[in-house]
Design an enzyme around this catalytic site. Sequence first.
Site, PDB file in Angstrom:
ATOM      1  N   LYS A  64     -26.883 -46.334  68.864  1.00 53.17           N
ATOM      2  CA  LYS A  64     -27.769 -46.757  69.945  1.00 53.17           C
ATOM      3  C   LYS A  64     -28.519 -47.995  69.481  1.00 53.17           C
ATOM      4  O   LYS A  64     -28.953 -48.076  68.313  1.00 53.17           O
ATOM      5  CB  LYS A  64     -28.751 -45.621  70.269  1.00 53.17           C
ATOM      6  CG  LYS A  64     -29.688 -45.887  71.439  1.00 53.17           C
ATOM      7  CD  LYS A  64     -30.558 -44.656  71.684  1.00 53.17           C
ATOM      8  CE  LYS A  64     -31.462 -44.816  72.894  1.00 53.17           C
ATOM      9  NZ  LYS A  64     -32.261 -43.585  73.149  1.00 53.17           N
TER      10      LYS A  64
ATOM     11  N   SER B 109     -31.843 -41.648  77.401  1.00 47.39           N
ATOM     12  CA  SER B 109     -31.665 -43.085  77.349  1.00 47.39           C
ATOM     13  C   SER B 109     -30.481 -43.526  76.496  1.00 47.39           C
ATOM     14  O   SER B 109     -30.117 -44.700  76.489  1.00 47.39           O
ATOM     15  CB  SER B 109     -32.953 -43.741  76.809  1.00 47.39           C
ATOM     16  OG  SER B 109     -33.239 -43.300  75.491  1.00 47.39           O
TER      17      SER B 109
ATOM     18  N   SER C 247     -33.403 -37.692  75.285  1.00 46.63           N
ATOM     19  CA  SER C 247     -32.514 -38.846  75.361  1.00 46.63           C
ATOM     20  C   SER C 247     -31.240 -38.755  74.537  1.00 46.63           C
ATOM     21  O   SER C 247     -30.336 -39.567  74.696  1.00 46.63           O
ATOM     22  CB  SER C 247     -33.275 -40.123  74.979  1.00 46.63           C
ATOM     23  OG  SER C 247     -34.247 -40.419  75.952  1.00 46.63           O
TER      24      SER C 247
END
Length: 520
Positions: A106, A181, A205
């Site tokens: 990420k 996310s 997330s």
Amino acid sequence: MRLKIPTMMLAACLMPWTACEADRSFHVMEASITDIHEAMQAGTLTCHNLVQQYLDRIEAYDKQGPAVNSILYVNPRALQQADAMDQEFKRTHELKSLGCIPIVLKDNFETADMPTTVGSVLLKGAQPSRDAFAVAKLRDNGALILGKANLQEFASGGISVSSLGGQTRNPYDLTRTPGGSSGGTGAAVAANFAAAGTGSDTGGSIRSPSSANNLVGLRPTTGLISRDGIVPVSVTQDTIGPMTRKVADCARMLDAMAGYDPNDPVTALSVGHIPVSYTAFLHNGLRGARLGVFKNLFGRGPENEDVNRVMANAMEVLKQQGAVIVPVEDPGIDPDYLNANVRLNEFEFQTDINRYLQAQGSRVAVHSLAEIIESGQFDKATLTKFFDNVRSHPDGFDDPAYKDRRIKIDAIKIEVANLMAQNNLDALVFPHQKCLVVPIGETNQPGINGVVAALAGLPSIVVPAGFSVPTAHAPVGVPVGMEIVGHPWSEPELLKLAYGFEQATHARRSPQSTPVLVKN
């Protein structure tokens, strides 16, 4: 952002004929870490070919074809690093625990050799001076960082859209979001663009995109894995962890990432709680386990029917595997209320992000949230309300309302612990999301239950549970994930429970939008 990736044909021309022939027998689709290592040890796979296959899939499917749009940046030295790993393996005949395992991070994980942008166009090209602690540990264990994944901008929301990367699509239903996310990581790992990935989790997330993309995702006990070098959202709630296609791969990633780091003092709490290897717990732990099915974390409307049907089937599997199902209910633990009235994101974000940006010095063009907002260069549809809420609490950590919320969080920890103790439970079980992940264009992901573990600081794992009814847009259905929440430092027990369920259901399926590549 165009990704320039060498083609498989060019790479094949540069490789010895015998290695090329051997590599034809291995395909990356759904390949586990064990599969990869066994093929390398058998001489049927090189690290170069493995990496090239993933790069070919990214080239074919991420920005064209189904245009999943999960990858922000590809490591330009990936093949060079793979060649070096091949040479090392040829010399030693040994593989580290993650030797040549291509991982996508990420893009809030700092990397010394690639930009770290948090999906913000204002941070395009921002180059940290060092790796995040967890990234360094992954590399030390042999991992090859293949690239950086798109995310909800500033890791603040559940849709996975950013001003730099745009909207990531769910590979199971290209009209839907991938959760967030960490949605770029979720979509990339689900689509077999990498062997495994990492995410961060403030309120859900890691677990949201794991649920939405038919993956295993683990939010560890607060303090198990260092957050040093992770762009922050909430110092109190932030954690990071692995996102994988199999429980066994999750355990192997956890082995590499867990540990004490003096730069993140909360990790001192992990000392004495980390086993020699989490892989020792890859066996069925369901027989005799007392699992509390958290009834008020299930939806009751027509929009919840698909999820409830999958979860009803999951409960039957748990029973068949010998688990004791204990229905529990506690109206005082209401995720919607907790998200609106207890979480700390809006109070902590400004101080945390300002401190991070200021520490970057000349490597970044903006150094405060005020500058970000003033620029107007952010995804307004998803971030305007959040930024307004943050600005409405200018005193942040000193706001009386913040202190009130910290007291409420302590009460939630006790409430959840008491619920488990009263019912003698090994874990709590519920759907991570009460309804299917929302279509692209929505700005909010409703029905998320992840905040419960986030506020209580408890470990939680999401495991594939099944799919909704197939449709024209979702030919195998939309994934549904089951969340299992345990006691502090009970990651070993969670892995046993998740592994038992995984082996009983084999609910993981590849998305049809990103099939096996046909070789010319």
